[in-house]
Write an enzyme that holds these catalytic residues in place. Sequence first.
Site, PDB file in Angstrom:
ATOM      1  N   GLY A  10       0.832  -1.200   0.000  1.00 15.45           N
ATOM      2  CA  GLY A  10       0.000   0.000   0.000  1.00 15.45           C
ATOM      3  C   GLY A  10       0.865   1.248   0.000  1.00 15.45           C
ATOM      4  N   LEU A  76      -0.557  -2.909   8.882  1.00 12.44           N
ATOM      5  CA  LEU A  76      -1.101  -1.769   8.143  1.00 12.44           C
ATOM      6  C   LEU A  76      -2.273  -2.178   7.251  1.00 12.44           C
ATOM      7  CD1 LEU A  76       1.581  -0.534   9.150  1.00 12.44           C
ATOM      8  CD2 LEU A  76       1.926   0.442   6.891  1.00 12.44           C
ATOM      9  N   ALA A 117      -1.521   0.104  13.015  1.00 11.59           N
ATOM     10  CA  ALA A 117      -1.851   1.392  12.394  1.00 11.59           C
ATOM     11  C   ALA A 117      -3.308   1.732  12.671  1.00 11.59           C
ATOM     12  CB  ALA A 117      -1.599   1.324  10.893  1.00 11.59           C
ATOM     13  N   TYR A 149     -15.764   2.878  10.152  1.00 13.80           N
ATOM     14  CA  TYR A 149     -14.302   2.830  10.040  1.00 13.80           C
ATOM     15  C   TYR A 149     -13.658   3.218  11.372  1.00 13.80           C
ATOM     16  CZ  TYR A 149      -9.580   4.050   8.545  1.00 13.80           C
ATOM     17  OH  TYR A 149      -8.216   4.147   8.443  1.00 13.80           O
TER      18      TYR A 149
END
Length: 320
Positions: A10, A76, A117, A149
């Site tokens: 990413g 992550l 993260a 989220y």
Amino acid sequence: MRALITGGAGFIGSHLSEALLDAGHEVFVLDDLSTGSITNIEHLKTRRSFHYTIDTVKNEPVLAELIDRADVVFHLAATVGVRKIVEEPVQTIENNVHGTEVVLQHANKKKKLVVLASTSEVYGKNDAVPFREDADLVMGATLKHRWAYACSKALDEFLALAYWKEKKLPVIIIRLFNTVGPRQTGQYGMVIPSFVRQALANRPITVFGDGRQSRSFTYVGDVVRAILALVEHPGAVGGVFNIGNGQEISILDLARKVKTLTRSTSEIVTIPYEKAYEAGFEDMQRRVPDITKIRELVGYEPQVGLDEILAQVIDYFQRH
Ligand code: UDP
């Protein structure tokens, strides 16, 4: 150090991979390419200490084997991007909650350090900026998918801290504040790559809402430096750290700045949130980090300001 980076293909993961390799470490990437991309790690493939596996963290035998080989796990891998989160709420919750659950379970077997993260989004609608790590998290209604989220990441934080408290699994939680820089794609709605691409194509620059909402953008290189400093400091274990840059700008001013720097003829247009995302969408008005905690522990100070970040992003999109 042998580092496993989930989500290593990413945007942030690929920069972290590069920095770890440059510091002489061995890097193992696990990425399902859902939002990451092979092009992000193409230039690393020839390096002897770089290894990658295209698979999901939910494939537990693969995950377990990679964690076994690693000294540190940088977790992550997650579903990110406001547009993706609003459009794919099931995937967001399942990936972000279950993914972290299995990473912590397997890391716990041999007590491997996990860097989780998280995000400044967890502060939610709290308006008492700048945010300190012990501030309240203020969420919106469950009917508004955006908050899924923040809640999924808040639950990840609770779980990681629970592993530390109950099982002495070493964990470090990082809350990232609008990380930006080259390789970030505008595909999932992030504002800087979106504005730069629009400006370079002389298409309208789309400001959502009235543009008075603000953000503080952090250069990905500053984020990576902060992460590496925390990992090397024994005092970071069991802690939650903001990683950000206090330089705040309104989204309308950001649009103007991008237009000027690209010498674009784009028109700046405002689009109501319900058209940009969905009916009833709620945005954060301001989001500014208090970075006292990380500064005092490891001496972290952001070094790259917004103008330099934008110059790099513009150059990146001109070359790609
Ligand atoms: N935004 C915008 N135009 C875009 C994309 C985003 O005006 O094309 C706004 C968005 O509504 C938010 C800010 O820019 O207020 C930052 O959005 P982003 O998705 O990059 O990150 P967020 O801080 O919302 O997680």
